[in-house]
Design an enzyme around this catalytic site. Structure first.
Site, PDB file in Angstrom:
ATOM      1  N   ASP A 151       0.962  -1.153   0.036  1.00 54.00           N
ATOM      2  CA  ASP A 151      -0.004  -0.028   0.116  1.00 54.00           C
ATOM      3  C   ASP A 151       0.873   1.244  -0.125  1.00 54.00           C
ATOM      4  OD1 ASP A 151      -2.183  -1.618   0.074  1.00 54.00           O
ATOM      5  OD2 ASP A 151      -3.027  -0.982   1.919  1.00 54.00           O
ATOM      6  N   ASN A 171       7.400 -10.960  -9.299  1.00 49.79           N
ATOM      7  CA  ASN A 171       6.172 -11.955  -9.298  1.00 49.79           C
ATOM      8  C   ASN A 171       4.786 -11.318  -9.228  1.00 49.79           C
ATOM      9  OD1 ASN A 171       4.851 -14.618  -8.615  1.00 49.79           O
ATOM     10  ND2 ASN A 171       4.479 -13.408  -6.828  1.00 49.79           N
ATOM     11  N   TYR A 217      -4.120  -9.499 -19.640  1.00 46.48           N
ATOM     12  CA  TYR A 217      -3.213 -10.300 -19.095  1.00 46.48           C
ATOM     13  C   TYR A 217      -2.095 -11.053 -20.028  1.00 46.48           C
ATOM     14  CZ  TYR A 217      -1.293 -14.349 -16.143  1.00 46.48           C
ATOM     15  OH  TYR A 217      -0.349 -14.928 -15.489  1.00 46.48           O
TER      16      TYR A 217
END
Length: 296
Positions: free
Chosen positions: A62, A92, A156
């Site tokens: 965050d 990742n 994606y």
């Protein structure tokens, strides 16, 4: 047992709060490395850090979003001061959604690109000074989607094709500085993202119409072990499962095959009303959505 080359080194893993990222962090720590854990979900990161057998640093994204270069540079500085200069970085962090391109929320489509592609590039930019100092290794997590794009997952697939091209380009740029760059190609992995995808007809059908080996879902721990084997060896390419390497020589033949299947199946799914957008998938997708909202 042999001593891992990761022993007593520092490794950074983005998207480490859950799923494959958490499995990678656990496998890396089991081989003796200190791990910097970057992710959105602070409680999960803190819990994982306490369970690892080696020193770990939980860095909530965050504050350290992978699309935010300044925040990533601060994370790199904290990692350096707390655990030592990283010898390896695993990019990742990623999100996914599904559905027809024209029905997808444009802001959500762009967020997938921003996290998966821009976030990977920003991660490399922030940590490259450390990798140059340690003659280190940057491992980019890609996907079968980089080898063969599928319908209904345009953001994606575009992002994973993009990170593959980015990694190839980066490898050529930094090789003379002693930094190695690898790409990990993954198939369906048992994470909350994939489990959530199976709730939607559009994505369940997409996986169900793939050839047998390609539609199988693999355990995250097993995939993580395969990836970390490649990490130890600074591989140019890591395939998890290993048979994915067989797709490389025939990838140019895949688009016509996908096109024929799409013509046959998509009109049926559209008639059944099954082509609805999914939104960002899984608890990780929800965490990213909430974090982005708080950052505004």
């Amino acid at each position: 047992m042999r001593t891992s080359p990761l022993k007593n080194r520092t490794v950074v893993v983005t998207g480490a709060a859950r799923g494959l990222g958490a499995a990678l962090a656990s496998e890396i720590a089991a081989r003796g490395a200190r791990v910097a854990l970057l992710g959105h979900e602070k409680e999960l990161l803190d819990d994982l850090a306490t369970r690892l057998p080696t020193p770990a640093l939980a860095l909530e994204t965050d504050v350290t979003d992978v699309t935010d270069l300044l925040a990533l540079r601060e994370a790199a500085d904290r990692t350096r001061r707390t655990l030592g200069r990283p010898s390896a970085v695993v990019a990742n962090a990623g999100v996914a959604d599904g559905g027809p391109f024209t029905a997808t929320d444009p802001a959500e489509w762009r967020r997938v690109i921003d996290v998966n592609l821009t976030g990977s590039a920003q991660t490399a930019r922030a940590f490259l000074p450390d990798l140059e100092a340690t003659a280190g290794y940057h491992l980019q997590i890609a996907s079968l989607a980089a080898l063969g794009a599928a319908p209904l997952m345009s953001a994606y697939c575009a992002s994973k094709a993009g990170v593959e091209a980015f990694a190839h380009s980066l490898r050529a740029e930094v090789a003379s500085r002693g930094v190695a760059v690898g790409i990990a190609y993954l198939n369906w992995t048992d994470t909350d993202m994939i489990r959530d995808a199976d709730r939607y007809t559009v994505l369940r059908e997409l996986r169900g119409h793939m050839p047998g080996p390609a539609r199988r879902v693999h355990g995250a721990d097993r995939i993580a072990a395969r990836i970390v084997d490649g990490l130890e060896r600074r591989r140019t390419a890591v395939y998890a499962p290993p048979w994915l390497r067989l797709v490389q020589p025939v990838r140019a033949a895949l688009p016509p095959v996908v096109l024929r299947a799409a013509r046959r199946d998509l009109s049926r799914l559209e008639a059944e009303g099954s082509l609805e957008p999914t939104g960002l998938l899984g608890a990780g997708g929800e965490a990213d959505r909430l974090a982005e909202r708080r950052a505004r």
